[in-house]
Write an enzyme that holds these catalytic residues in place. Structure first.
Site, short mmCIF file in Angstrom:
data_model
loop_
_atom_site.label_atom_id
_atom_site.label_comp_id
_atom_site.label_asym_id
_atom_site.label_seq_id
_atom_site.Cartn_x
_atom_site.Cartn_y
_atom_site.Cartn_z
CG ASN A 1 4.17 -9.61 2.98
OD1 ASN A 1 2.90 -8.89 3.25
ND2 ASN A 1 5.21 -9.24 2.58
CB THR B 1 -0.48 0.05 1.06
OG1 THR B 1 -1.82 -1.55 1.90
CG2 THR B 1 -2.10 1.53 1.78
CD GLU C 1 6.17 -5.75 3.53
OE1 GLU C 1 4.86 -5.76 3.71
OE2 GLU C 1 4.92 -7.01 3.13
#
EC number: 2.3.1.35
Length: 443
Positions: A438, A217, A303
């Protein structure tokens, strides 16, 4: 699922990036003040709500422009903000509210009602209707904790001391936007136009995962103290986003909440900037450069990433084809895994080039295709040719390749040899840690 890195290792990696990419001071545009607060939505007392206020009332207040996600499941804050921006025609915007920890996406009528309630609370406090925009980021499919948001907003807006236009205030605001980010993303620059006018640009963004925007996002804000017409501001922002935030990929996923806003306070006493202004092209270029620097910080914070990779496609017939090839390479999981494994597997790059959805297939001619690795970090200046005029280099210097691929920064250059257009796209590798982060996201 447990992380492949220990908490100590994660903390060390985050600290290293923080020291490298977070500034210790800055200059900020006149006509704004910002504040942030911890409402309890995020754990451990972390900042999770911020407000940007326009404080200069020249000709009705700040002008605004925006670029939103093209995801079909647009989040409630996106829907609510698009409506307000359309009503205002980009004029007189008073505030932007940002919350993190809850995306308020795919939440139906209740989610939209909550989004509208948040902005209405601010507008009631300011006494100005339809002048507040909203950004949200966090877990999809959960409703806002309205009791916490309402209490936090009330506390923040009723405390003038909580707002400022200094480095500490802007840094706190950028922290309030973070989710899985390991560092806040804040850039500010001051420019002098040929006529002598000095103005300031400040940009903040958040994002580390679910990053492949087409306006991930990903949230962003750019503010300036120049007076700029709404149409010129939208032109500037759309062009900048197309060459920055729309040219990055961490994992190929496009969020429901992608939003980039730009506000021009008009606090600098100079003529209104329009598309016909002499300084318009220069301002446009300066905003694009700042947006590119912000977008690159998002990729550097990808990430679990260990590498920052620039994919440079040049000599294409048109920009669109250069961009789609660069994007296809950047999104390839196989290419990203090879980069993580420090494997000079050029076949995966060619495979990605071959399935790119080109608008004009004439951009791609196998006989003129050249592909190479170019050193950027410790291997700066080194070049390793993988394909020359369509012919693969079967005798690659594996030792040289290993040295280059061990760097944290690398460039992949694709020379199509069919035209004059080019595009830079920024991506990162795909590691075990990405999966761990995640898999554990909601825990």
């Amino acid at each position: 699922m447990k992380s492949s890195l220990s908490l100590c290792q994660r903390a060390a990696n985050a600290a290293s990036k923080y020291e490298r990419y977070v500034p210790s001071c800055g200059v900020f545009p006149l006509g704004f003040k910002v504040g942030s607060i911890a409402t309890g939505v995020k754990k451990n007392g972390q900042l999770d709500l911020g407000v940007i206020l326009s404080t200069y009332e020249r000709e009705g207040g700040a002008t605004a422009a925006a670029v939103f996600t093209t995801n079909k499941f647009k989040a409630a804050p996106v829907v609510a903000s698009k409506e307000r921006l359309a009503k205002s025609e980009g004029r007189g915007i008073s505030a932007i509210v940002v919350n993190s920890g809850c995306a308020n996406a795919v939440t139906g009528a209740v989610g939209l009602e909550n989004a509208n309630k948040v902005v209405q609370l601010v507008e009631q406090q300011l006494g100005r209707k339809d002048t507040t925009l909203l950004m949200s980021t966090g877990v999809i499919g959960q409703h806002l904790s309205m009791d916490k948001i309402e209490h936090g907003l009330g506390t923040l807006l009723n405390n003038d001391d909580a707002f400022g236009n200094d480095f500490s205030s802007w840094l706190s605001l950028s922290k309030a936007m973070m989710t899985t980010d390991t560092f806040p993303k804040l850039i500010s620059s001051r420019f002098t136009l040929p006529g002598g006018t000095t103005y300031t640009l400040t940009g903040i963004s958040k994002g580390a995962g679910m990053i492949c925007p087409n306006m991930a996002t990903l949230l962003g804000f750019i503010g300036t103290d120049l007076p700029i017409s709404p149409s010129a501001l939208q032109n500037i922002l759309s062009s900048a986003v197309d060459r920055s935030f729309n040219c990055i990929s961490v994992d190929g996923d496009m969020s429901t909440n992608d939003t980039i806003y730009m506000l021009a306070s008009g606090a600098i006493d100079t003529d209104l900037i329009t598309e016909s202004s002499e300084s318009f092209p220069l301002i446009k270029a300066q905003v694009t450069e700042l947006a590119q620097n912000l977008a690159q910080l998002v990729v550097r914070d990808g990430e679990g990433s260990t590498k920052f990779v620039t994919v440079h496609v040049k000599r294409a017939l048109n920009f669109a084809d250069a961009k789609v090839i660069a994007k296809t390479i950047s999104n390839s999981s196989l290419v990203k895994c090879a980069l993580y494994g420090q494997d000079a597997n050029w076949g995966r790059i060619l495979c990605a080039i071959g399935y790119a959805q080109l608008g004009d297939c004439a951009s791609l001619d196998e006989s003129t295709l050249n592909v190479s690795f170019v050193g950027v970090g410790d291997s700066k200046g080194a070049e390793l040719n993988l394909v020359v005029d369509g012919v693969p280099n079967v005798n690659i210097n594996e030792s040289k390749a290993a040295t280059m691929l061990a760097d944290t920064d690398l460039k992949i250059v694709v020379d199509l040899g069919t035209g004059t257009e080019e595009c830079n796209f920024w991506t990162c590798d795909l590691s075990h840690e990405y999966i761990s982060i995640n898999a554990d996201y909601r825990s």
